[in-house]
Motif scaffolding. Structure first.
Motif, PDB file in Angstrom:
ATOM      1  N   GLU A 157     -13.882 -83.063 -59.946  1.00  0.00           N
ATOM      2  CA  GLU A 157     -14.709 -84.257 -59.781  1.00  0.00           C
ATOM      3  C   GLU A 157     -14.400 -84.957 -58.457  1.00  0.00           C
ATOM      4  N   GLY A 158     -15.431 -85.231 -57.684  1.00  0.00           N
ATOM      5  CA  GLY A 158     -15.276 -85.934 -56.420  1.00  0.00           C
ATOM      6  C   GLY A 158     -14.855 -85.055 -55.252  1.00  0.00           C
ATOM      7  N   LEU A 159     -14.643 -83.751 -55.491  1.00  0.00           N
ATOM      8  CA  LEU A 159     -14.221 -82.853 -54.421  1.00  0.00           C
ATOM      9  C   LEU A 159     -15.415 -82.103 -53.838  1.00  0.00           C
ATOM     10  N   ASP A 160     -15.339 -81.806 -52.564  1.00  0.00           N
ATOM     11  CA  ASP A 160     -16.403 -81.062 -51.874  1.00  0.00           C
ATOM     12  C   ASP A 160     -16.175 -79.560 -52.084  1.00  0.00           C
ATOM     13  N   ILE A 161     -16.498 -79.093 -53.294  1.00  0.00           N
ATOM     14  CA  ILE A 161     -16.255 -77.696 -53.648  1.00  0.00           C
ATOM     15  C   ILE A 161     -17.268 -76.799 -52.957  1.00  0.00           C
ATOM     16  N   GLY A 162     -16.781 -75.821 -52.196  1.00  0.00           N
ATOM     17  CA  GLY A 162     -17.664 -74.900 -51.497  1.00  0.00           C
ATOM     18  C   GLY A 162     -17.549 -73.464 -51.957  1.00  0.00           C
ATOM     19  N   ILE A 163     -16.358 -73.086 -52.452  1.00  0.00           N
ATOM     20  CA  ILE A 163     -16.105 -71.685 -52.798  1.00  0.00           C
ATOM     21  C   ILE A 163     -15.389 -71.601 -54.144  1.00  0.00           C
ATOM     22  N   LEU A 164     -15.811 -70.652 -54.969  1.00  0.00           N
ATOM     23  CA  LEU A 164     -15.103 -70.279 -56.198  1.00  0.00           C
ATOM     24  C   LEU A 164     -14.766 -68.810 -56.107  1.00  0.00           C
ATOM     25  N   ILE A 165     -13.494 -68.468 -56.327  1.00  0.00           N
ATOM     26  CA  ILE A 165     -13.077 -67.062 -56.341  1.00  0.00           C
ATOM     27  C   ILE A 165     -12.405 -66.767 -57.670  1.00  0.00           C
ATOM     28  N   ASN A 166     -13.035 -65.912 -58.477  1.00  0.00           N
ATOM     29  CA  ASN A 166     -12.501 -65.518 -59.780  1.00  0.00           C
ATOM     30  C   ASN A 166     -11.659 -64.257 -59.620  1.00  0.00           C
ATOM     31  N   VAL A 167     -10.344 -64.448 -59.613  1.00  0.00           N
ATOM     32  CA  VAL A 167      -9.420 -63.319 -59.429  1.00  0.00           C
ATOM     33  C   VAL A 167      -8.763 -62.910 -60.738  1.00  0.00           C
ATOM     34  N   ALA A 168      -8.524 -63.861 -61.624  1.00  0.00           N
ATOM     35  CA  ALA A 168      -7.796 -63.589 -62.869  1.00  0.00           C
ATOM     36  C   ALA A 168      -8.408 -62.410 -63.616  1.00  0.00           C
ATOM     37  N   GLY A 169      -7.564 -61.510 -64.060  1.00  0.00           N
ATOM     38  CA  GLY A 169      -8.045 -60.329 -64.776  1.00  0.00           C
ATOM     39  C   GLY A 169      -6.929 -59.627 -65.519  1.00  0.00           C
ATOM     40  N   VAL A 170      -7.308 -58.824 -66.510  1.00  0.00           N
ATOM     41  CA  VAL A 170      -6.352 -58.065 -67.330  1.00  0.00           C
ATOM     42  C   VAL A 170      -6.786 -56.610 -67.350  1.00  0.00           C
ATOM     43  N   ASN A 171      -5.819 -55.699 -67.285  1.00  0.00           N
ATOM     44  CA  ASN A 171      -6.102 -54.268 -67.375  1.00  0.00           C
ATOM     45  C   ASN A 171      -5.214 -53.646 -68.447  1.00  0.00           C
ATOM     46  N   TYR A 172      -5.472 -52.382 -68.767  1.00  0.00           N
ATOM     47  CA  TYR A 172      -4.626 -51.664 -69.715  1.00  0.00           C
ATOM     48  C   TYR A 172      -3.223 -51.508 -69.108  1.00  0.00           C
ATOM     49  N   PRO A 173      -2.175 -51.631 -69.899  1.00  0.00           N
ATOM     50  CA  PRO A 173      -0.834 -51.322 -69.385  1.00  0.00           C
ATOM     51  C   PRO A 173      -0.663 -49.832 -69.098  1.00  0.00           C
ATOM     52  N   THR A 174      -1.323 -49.000 -69.916  1.00  0.00           N
ATOM     53  CA  THR A 174      -1.329 -47.542 -69.710  1.00  0.00           C
ATOM     54  C   THR A 174      -2.674 -47.004 -70.172  1.00  0.00           C
ATOM     55  N   ALA A 175      -3.052 -45.831 -69.684  1.00  0.00           N
ATOM     56  CA  ALA A 175      -4.314 -45.213 -70.105  1.00  0.00           C
ATOM     57  C   ALA A 175      -4.287 -44.944 -71.614  1.00  0.00           C
ATOM     58  N   ARG A 176      -5.446 -45.131 -72.265  1.00  0.00           N
ATOM     59  CA  ARG A 176      -5.507 -44.872 -73.707  1.00  0.00           C
ATOM     60  C   ARG A 176      -6.957 -44.689 -74.137  1.00  0.00           C
ATOM     61  N   TYR A 177      -7.126 -43.982 -75.259  1.00  0.00           N
ATOM     62  CA  TYR A 177      -8.459 -43.834 -75.829  1.00  0.00           C
ATOM     63  C   TYR A 177      -8.932 -45.183 -76.367  1.00  0.00           C
ATOM     64  N   PHE A 178     -10.260 -45.328 -76.416  1.00  0.00           N
ATOM     65  CA  PHE A 178     -10.833 -46.599 -76.837  1.00  0.00           C
ATOM     66  C   PHE A 178     -10.344 -47.009 -78.229  1.00  0.00           C
ATOM     67  N   HIS A 179     -10.244 -46.042 -79.163  1.00  0.00           N
ATOM     68  CA  HIS A 179      -9.835 -46.397 -80.523  1.00  0.00           C
ATOM     69  C   HIS A 179      -8.364 -46.790 -80.595  1.00  0.00           C
ATOM     70  N   GLU A 180      -7.613 -46.551 -79.524  1.00  0.00           N
ATOM     71  CA  GLU A 180      -6.199 -46.917 -79.485  1.00  0.00           C
ATOM     72  C   GLU A 180      -5.964 -48.311 -78.901  1.00  0.00           C
ATOM     73  N   VAL A 181      -7.004 -48.933 -78.401  1.00  0.00           N
ATOM     74  CA  VAL A 181      -6.860 -50.281 -77.848  1.00  0.00           C
ATOM     75  C   VAL A 181      -6.624 -51.261 -79.002  1.00  0.00           C
ATOM     76  N   ASP A 182      -5.457 -51.881 -79.036  1.00  0.00           N
ATOM     77  CA  ASP A 182      -5.136 -52.777 -80.147  1.00  0.00           C
ATOM     78  C   ASP A 182      -5.899 -54.095 -80.024  1.00  0.00           C
ATOM     79  N   GLU A 183      -5.887 -54.850 -81.085  1.00  0.00           N
ATOM     80  CA  GLU A 183      -6.690 -56.071 -81.163  1.00  0.00           C
ATOM     81  C   GLU A 183      -6.297 -57.089 -80.095  1.00  0.00           C
ATOM     82  N   ASP A 184      -4.990 -57.254 -79.854  1.00  0.00           N
ATOM     83  CA  ASP A 184      -4.530 -58.234 -78.867  1.00  0.00           C
ATOM     84  C   ASP A 184      -5.001 -57.876 -77.466  1.00  0.00           C
TER      85      ASP A 184
END
Length: 241
Positions: free
Chosen positions: A121-148
């Motif tokens: 609020e009140g700032l002259d915002i000119g740029i947004l960069i969305n960097v935050a992201g999550v990847n698999y810790p190791t390769a795995r089949y889709f059915h092996e991806v746990d809920e968390d």
């Protein structure tokens, strides 16, 4: 006669596509090595960065600060945010920073919007960069991806980008200028499929389509929306600008 005609058509098409290829190569060399960077402050004096306390996000923060931009730092760890703010102040005396604490895994979309809207609020915002992201810790089949892990991928890679963008866009629309950059992945733009990293690649495909569609929607408001392939962007981030 028919054979000569066919050979002529093949020749013309070959020359055409060869010309396009050479033109693309030349343009790529110009963009990466010779094209001067844009004046990023033309969008506004402040930039908002997620995932800014480590890795690529941290590097982007200091690059933008070196260009004279003030920074809104968005992350889940207050101590890390404070450390980055202190370091920016040490290197660049005239640069202002503001910390906004958000945990994309825990906070709802409405909460993300509330925190960001209050933070900018009140700032002259000119740029947004969305960097935050999550990847698999190791390769795995889709059915092996746990809920968390599945929850983390969807919340951080999709929800955070969606709600951050929705929260900042109104400011850019009012100003009729701005830039939104989403850090994507080669898994959505370069290779045809990403077996064993299926859900991660799918979230990046969402980001890619979101960015392309928003670019068309909001270019009339002077707002540029890009998706940057991470593996290439890591080499030369300002290629975007």
């Amino acid at each position: 006669m028919a054979i000569e005609f066919i050979l002529g058509v093949v020749y013309v098409l070959t020359v055409f596509f060869l010309f396009k290829f050479i033109r693309s190569v030349i343009r790529g060399i110009w963009v990466v090595f010779f094209r001067p960077a844009k004046n990023l402050k033309k969008y506004g004096s402040w930039a908002v960065i997620t995932g800014c306390t480590d890795g690529l996000g941290r590097a982007i923060v200091f690059e933008l600060a070196s260009k004279g931009l003030n920074i809104v730092l968005v992350g889940r760890d207050p101590e890390k945010l404070k450390a980055v703010s202190i370091e920016i102040g040490r290197r660049y005396k005239l640069i202002e920073t503001k910390d906004v604490v958000i945990d994309f895994l825990k906070h709802s979309g409405a909460e993300i919007s509330k925190f960001i809207e209050e933070g900018i609020e009140g700032l002259d915002i000119g740029i947004l960069i969305n960097v935050a992201g999550v990847n698999y810790p190791t390769a795995r089949y889709f059915h092996e991806v746990d809920e968390d892990l599945m929850y983390s991928l969807l919340k951080v890679n999709i929800d955070s980008v969606t709600w951050m963008t929705k929260s900042v866009l109104p400011v850019m629309i009012r100003k009729r200028k701005g830039a939104i950059v989403n850090i994507g992945s080669g898994s959505s733009a370069i290779i045809p499929s990403s077996p064993l990293f299926t859900l991660y690649a799918s979230t990046k495909c969402y980001m890619d389509q979101l960015s392309r569609s928003l670019h068309v929607e909001y270019k009339k408001y002077g707002t540029d929306v890009h998706v940057q392939v991470y593996n290439i962007g890591k080499l030369k981030f300002l290629l975007l600008f």
